[in-house]
Design a protein around this motif. Structure first.
Motif, mmCIF file in Angstrom:
data_model
loop_
_atom_site.group_PDB
_atom_site.id
_atom_site.type_symbol
_atom_site.label_atom_id
_atom_site.label_comp_id
_atom_site.label_asym_id
_atom_site.label_seq_id
_atom_site.Cartn_x
_atom_site.Cartn_y
_atom_site.Cartn_z
ATOM 1 N N ALA A 11 0.812 -1.217 0.000
ATOM 2 C CA ALA A 11 0.000 0.000 0.000
ATOM 3 C C ALA A 11 0.846 1.269 0.000
ATOM 4 C CB ALA A 11 -0.916 0.006 1.220
ATOM 5 N N ALA A 12 2.172 1.100 -0.012
ATOM 6 C CA ALA A 12 3.089 2.252 -0.049
ATOM 7 C C ALA A 12 4.410 1.781 -0.652
ATOM 8 C CB ALA A 12 3.279 2.824 1.354
ATOM 9 N N GLY A 13 5.377 2.676 -0.720
ATOM 10 C CA GLY A 13 6.637 2.385 -1.386
ATOM 11 C C GLY A 13 7.326 1.128 -0.882
ATOM 12 N N VAL A 14 7.956 0.405 -1.804
ATOM 13 C CA VAL A 14 8.730 -0.792 -1.477
ATOM 14 C C VAL A 14 10.170 -0.355 -1.204
ATOM 15 C CG1 VAL A 14 9.552 -3.031 -2.281
ATOM 16 C CG2 VAL A 14 7.235 -2.244 -2.888
ATOM 17 N N LEU A 15 10.629 -0.584 0.025
ATOM 18 C CA LEU A 15 11.890 -0.015 0.493
ATOM 19 C C LEU A 15 13.076 -0.956 0.375
ATOM 20 C CD1 LEU A 15 10.496 1.780 3.666
ATOM 21 C CD2 LEU A 15 10.786 2.692 1.353
ATOM 22 N N ASP A 16 12.817 -2.267 0.306
ATOM 23 C CA ASP A 16 13.913 -3.216 0.119
ATOM 24 C C ASP A 16 13.355 -4.523 -0.393
ATOM 25 O OD1 ASP A 16 16.550 -4.033 0.063
ATOM 26 O OD2 ASP A 16 16.747 -4.308 2.234
ATOM 27 N N VAL A 17 14.228 -5.301 -1.039
ATOM 28 C CA VAL A 17 13.858 -6.611 -1.560
ATOM 29 C C VAL A 17 14.997 -7.595 -1.299
ATOM 30 C CG1 VAL A 17 12.279 -5.809 -3.362
ATOM 31 C CG2 VAL A 17 14.725 -6.023 -3.872
ATOM 32 N N ALA A 18 14.634 -8.871 -1.242
ATOM 33 C CA ALA A 18 15.597 -9.967 -1.155
ATOM 34 C C ALA A 18 14.962 -11.159 -1.852
ATOM 35 C CB ALA A 18 15.930 -10.289 0.297
ATOM 36 N N PHE A 19 15.768 -12.099 -2.310
ATOM 37 C CA PHE A 19 15.172 -13.273 -2.945
ATOM 38 C C PHE A 19 16.138 -14.447 -2.919
ATOM 39 C CE2 PHE A 19 17.224 -11.096 -6.518
ATOM 40 C CZ PHE A 19 17.786 -12.129 -7.254
ATOM 41 N N ASN A 20 15.564 -15.641 -3.112
ATOM 42 C CA ASN A 20 16.346 -16.857 -3.324
ATOM 43 C C ASN A 20 15.770 -17.588 -4.526
ATOM 44 O OD1 ASN A 20 14.028 -18.142 -2.361
ATOM 45 N ND2 ASN A 20 14.890 -18.569 -0.326
ATOM 46 N N ASP A 21 16.056 -18.864 -4.667
ATOM 47 C CA ASP A 21 15.607 -19.595 -5.857
ATOM 48 C C ASP A 21 14.089 -19.735 -5.925
ATOM 49 O OD1 ASP A 21 18.203 -19.904 -6.685
ATOM 50 O OD2 ASP A 21 18.425 -21.934 -5.865
ATOM 51 N N GLU A 22 13.406 -19.695 -4.790
ATOM 52 C CA GLU A 22 11.972 -19.957 -4.757
ATOM 53 C C GLU A 22 11.129 -18.746 -4.381
ATOM 54 O OE1 GLU A 22 11.192 -23.244 -2.220
ATOM 55 O OE2 GLU A 22 12.497 -24.625 -3.316
ATOM 56 N N HIS A 23 11.678 -17.818 -3.628
ATOM 57 C CA HIS A 23 10.873 -16.743 -3.056
ATOM 58 C C HIS A 23 11.471 -15.365 -3.309
ATOM 59 C CE1 HIS A 23 10.016 -20.328 -0.506
ATOM 60 N NE2 HIS A 23 8.769 -19.891 -0.618
ATOM 61 N N VAL A 24 10.591 -14.371 -3.371
ATOM 62 C CA VAL A 24 10.958 -12.961 -3.334
ATOM 63 C C VAL A 24 10.352 -12.379 -2.068
ATOM 64 C CG1 VAL A 24 10.692 -10.696 -4.437
ATOM 65 C CG2 VAL A 24 11.057 -12.738 -5.845
ATOM 66 N N VAL A 25 11.144 -11.612 -1.322
ATOM 67 C CA VAL A 25 10.674 -10.964 -0.101
ATOM 68 C C VAL A 25 10.780 -9.460 -0.293
ATOM 69 C CG1 VAL A 25 11.016 -10.704 2.383
ATOM 70 C CG2 VAL A 25 11.455 -12.918 1.283
ATOM 71 N N SER A 26 9.729 -8.741 0.075
ATOM 72 C CA SER A 26 9.722 -7.284 -0.035
ATOM 73 C C SER A 26 9.264 -6.670 1.279
ATOM 74 C CB SER A 26 8.802 -6.828 -1.177
ATOM 75 O OG SER A 26 7.476 -7.294 -0.971
ATOM 76 N N CYS A 27 9.727 -5.447 1.533
ATOM 77 C CA CYS A 27 9.270 -4.723 2.719
ATOM 78 C C CYS A 27 8.920 -3.301 2.311
ATOM 79 C CB CYS A 27 10.307 -4.748 3.828
ATOM 80 S SG CYS A 27 11.855 -3.917 3.436
ATOM 81 N N SER A 28 8.109 -2.643 3.141
ATOM 82 C CA SER A 28 7.473 -1.428 2.651
ATOM 83 C C SER A 28 7.263 -0.376 3.736
ATOM 84 C CB SER A 28 6.122 -1.799 2.027
ATOM 85 O OG SER A 28 5.337 -0.664 1.725
ATOM 86 N N LYS A 29 7.030 0.814 3.236
ATOM 87 C CA LYS A 29 6.606 1.920 4.090
ATOM 88 C C LYS A 29 5.258 1.637 4.735
ATOM 89 C CE LYS A 29 6.239 6.984 3.836
ATOM 90 N NZ LYS A 29 6.293 8.154 2.919
ATOM 91 N N ASP A 30 4.510 0.651 4.206
ATOM 92 C CA ASP A 30 3.208 0.294 4.778
ATOM 93 C C ASP A 30 3.339 -0.578 6.035
ATOM 94 O OD1 ASP A 30 3.750 -2.302 3.911
ATOM 95 O OD2 ASP A 30 2.295 -2.280 2.281
ATOM 96 N N CYS A 31 4.581 -0.778 6.516
ATOM 97 C CA CYS A 31 4.880 -1.500 7.764
ATOM 98 C C CYS A 31 4.796 -3.011 7.632
ATOM 99 C CB CYS A 31 4.000 -1.038 8.927
ATOM 100 S SG CYS A 31 3.992 0.735 9.203
#
Length: 335
Positions: free
Chosen positions: A136-156
């Motif tokens: 619901a707000a800006g995506v501030l960082d990302v990480a990933f491996n072979d199976e998953h993408v992880v994102s974190c956001s200003k939306d907490c």
């Protein structure tokens, strides 16, 4: 970034009528001398400095390898640069706002943006493969491996997506402020938030495993190698944590403003960048600042990465700065 190991050169030869390959033994004494001199360059700050320009606004993020440098900017683009010629090879446009974060491997590039989306790009075509929409707000960082993408956001929140098709698998909501940074190692996610807390989560279940407390103001960055966590905060401190016990093992002081970025990939060396416009190199075992780089960036430092022979940083001043500590040395195999 894991530096490539030295490689043996191969020469062909004939013994009688049979052709054989014979490994030329490396000159270990020479290699040791070169590596020792490289360590001295790091300690003394002896480096060639190269400045890349081309983005039209602040440069928020960087990652690099032996061949290329990849940067993301407030100008909404990603640029790919040649590590040898320093020329821009490609500009990729697809976000509708600032590119705040990026990570890549040999097949995909993953970016997060102020437009609240994550894009998974195809390296071969340079085009978006998937666009992940849920924050619901800006995506501030990302990480990933072979199976998953992880994102974190200003939306907490923190979100876990399936890499293959972009399906949203789970959302973790536990922070009380923007989640500014996220790391992924094996089945553990580590997040850092403006609420001054670090949290560790189970990737597969979304369960909260542990909370790390000690910073007195919001966190901007975190690194995690599976055993050790290193964090930076607007309290101007860098802290080192034992990931299993949750204990703070080291506190490092030296920055005079927000510690905006960190890079740590195991071992004793970590590099930080700050809104005080400096980049510092640390020995996390002793807490000593071993090198203080200043007077190059003229505004806030947003991101920093390092390898065995280089530091690359980005800033609000629109510059990408390369410190090459291998000046005059034969250490190409440890770049």
């Amino acid at each position: 970034m894991v530096a490539p190991s030295p490689t043996l050169s191969m020469t062909g030869g004939f013994v009688g009528q049979q052709q054989q390959s014979r490994a030329v033994a490396p000159d270990w004494r020479y290699l040791f001398q070169q590596r020792t001199e490289l360590d001295r360059h790091w300690s003394a700050g002896i480096a060639d400095v190269h400045i890349l320009t081309g983005h039209a606004d602040s440069v928020y993020c960087v990652q690099y390898d032996y061949d290329k440098i990849v940067t993301g900017s407030r100008d909404r683009t990603v640029k790919v640069w040649d590590c040898s010629s320093f020329q821009c090879l490609r500009t990729m446009a697809g976000h509708d706002a600032s590119v705040l974060c990026l990570k890549y491997d040999e097949s995909v590039l993953v970016t997060g943006s102020s437009d609240a989306t994550v894009i998974v790009w195809d390296w071969e075509t340079g085009m978006p493969r998937l666009r992940l929409v849920s924050h619901a707000a800006g995506v501030l960082d990302v990480a990933f491996n072979d199976e998953h993408v992880v994102s974190c956001s200003k939306d907490c929140t923190i979100k876990v997506w399936r890499r293959s098709d972009g399906k949203l698998l789970r959302t973790m909501a536990g922070h009380r402020g923007p989640v500014n940074a996220v790391q992924l190692h094996d089945n553990r996610i580590v997040s850092a938030s403006g609420d001054s807390l670090i949290k560790m989560w189970d990737l597969k279940t979304g369960e909260l495993i542990r909370t790390f407390t000690g910073h007195t103001r919001g966190l901007a960055c975190v690194q995690f190698d599976g055993k050790t966590i290193v964090s930076g905060s607007s309290d101007q401190l860098i802290k080192v944590w034992d990931a299993e016990t949750g204990q703070c093992t080291q506190t490092m002081r030296g920055h005079k403003d927000l510690v905006r970025t960190l890079h740590f990939a195991g071992g004793n060396r970590a590099v930080s960048g700050s809104y005080d416009q400096t980049i510092k190199v640390w020995d996390i075992s002793t807490g000593e600042c071993t090198l203080d780089l200043k007077d190059v960036h003229t505004s806030w430092v947003f991101d920093v990465q390092f390898s065995a022979s280089k530091i690359i940083s980005t800033s609000q001043d629109q510059k990408i700065v390369i410190w090459d500590f291998a000046k005059g040395l034969d250490v190409g195999d440890v770049s």
